[in-house]
Design an enzyme around this catalytic site. Structure first.
Site, short mmCIF file in Angstrom:
data_model
loop_
_atom_site.label_atom_id
_atom_site.label_comp_id
_atom_site.label_asym_id
_atom_site.label_seq_id
_atom_site.Cartn_x
_atom_site.Cartn_y
_atom_site.Cartn_z
N HIS A 156 0.83 -1.19 0.00
CA HIS A 156 0.00 0.00 0.00
C HIS A 156 0.88 1.25 0.00
O HIS A 156 2.10 1.17 0.13
CB HIS A 156 -0.92 0.03 1.22
N LYS A 160 -0.51 3.92 4.70
CA LYS A 160 -1.46 2.87 5.02
C LYS A 160 -1.14 2.25 6.37
O LYS A 160 0.01 1.94 6.67
CB LYS A 160 -1.44 1.78 3.92
#
Length: 257
Positions: A156, A160
């Protein structure tokens, strides 16, 4: 208009809240009944057209829900501190409750379970239909190939904070979150997790099954955050009018064969 699902978005000033509101405005199956923002928000009492363009829609950003405003489903993407008020409002209006708020405390999950005795409730950490299908496929492979090694990699963007989900076994006893140093041989049944962060990646999830001489990889790549808004809207349309109870996002998908 009477056949449309009336959706109230709680936390509509946020990035996901605005994405969901936009998806509803573009939908032929749902109607944006109210876009709720916190008191003090710069969007309070402003028309939604200020954010989404001049379409002459008769909907404003509001800090409260008018008692006469129809609400079939309340969609919550606010935050842990606002979650309790969102759930209480859904209960007050006897509306279905769909939430993607993460970082919740254990007692807040208990509150959802209790609310599900009265209203339909659906909570998910990820509203991507593709990820839901990836999880479904991974479970079937894990069941069919129980002796294969399993590893999960998720990538991510740098900010994140959420973690990946695992296989349908006792995760506390079998999960390994990262390996370093002299770790020794791989234990039977072990599931390895690798969480990568960097750049502006929306999200990638790969489930890898290994055995002698072959490897199977299941991968989902997200290229737009709009997919999560579309998934949340699909959940809202699906849950509208259902009986009280706790539902999962997997149930929004078509039944398995």
């Amino acid at each position: 208009m009477s056949n449309l699902v009336n959706v109230v978005v709680y936390g509509s000033a946020g990035r996901m809240g605005q994405a969901i509101a936009r998806a509803i405005l573009e939908s032929t199956q749902a109607r944006l009944s109210c876009a709720l923002v916190r008191p003090g928000s710069g969007l309070a009492d402003e028309p939604v057209d200020k954010v989404f363009g001049a379409q002459k829609r008769d909907v404003d950003f509001s800090t409260s829900l008018d008692p006469d405003m129809p609400c079939d489903v309340l969609v919550d993407f606010s935050g842990p501190n606002a979650f309790d008020a969102a759930l209480a409002l859904a209960l007050e209006r006897r509306a279905a409750f769909v939430s993607g708020t993460t970082g919740l405390r254990e007692e807040q999950f208990t509150s959802m379970q209790n609310a599900a005795r009265t209203i339909p409730v659906l909570w998910a950490a990820n509203f991507s239909l593709g990820v839901a299908m990836l999880v479904r496929c991974a479970r079937r492979v894990a069941s069919a190939l129980p002796d294969w090694d399993c590893e999960i990699v998720e990538l991510h963007h740098a900010r994140k904070q959420d973690a990946a989900e695992g296989r349908a076994i006792d995760l506390d006893d079998n999960a390994v979150y990262g390996r370093h140093g002299q770790v020794g041989p791989r234990k039977s049944g072990e599931i390895g997790f690798a969480s990568l962060r960097g750049g502006d990646v929306v999200g990638e999830h790969t489930v890898i099954f290994n055995t002698g001489g072959e490897r199977l990889e299941l991968t989902h790549r997200a290229t737009s955050r709009d997919i999560f808004a579309r998934g949340a809207l699909a959940a809202a349309i699906w849950i509208a009018g259902r009986a009280e109870g706790m539902y999962t996002f997997d149930e929004v998908l078509a039944p398995t064969a």
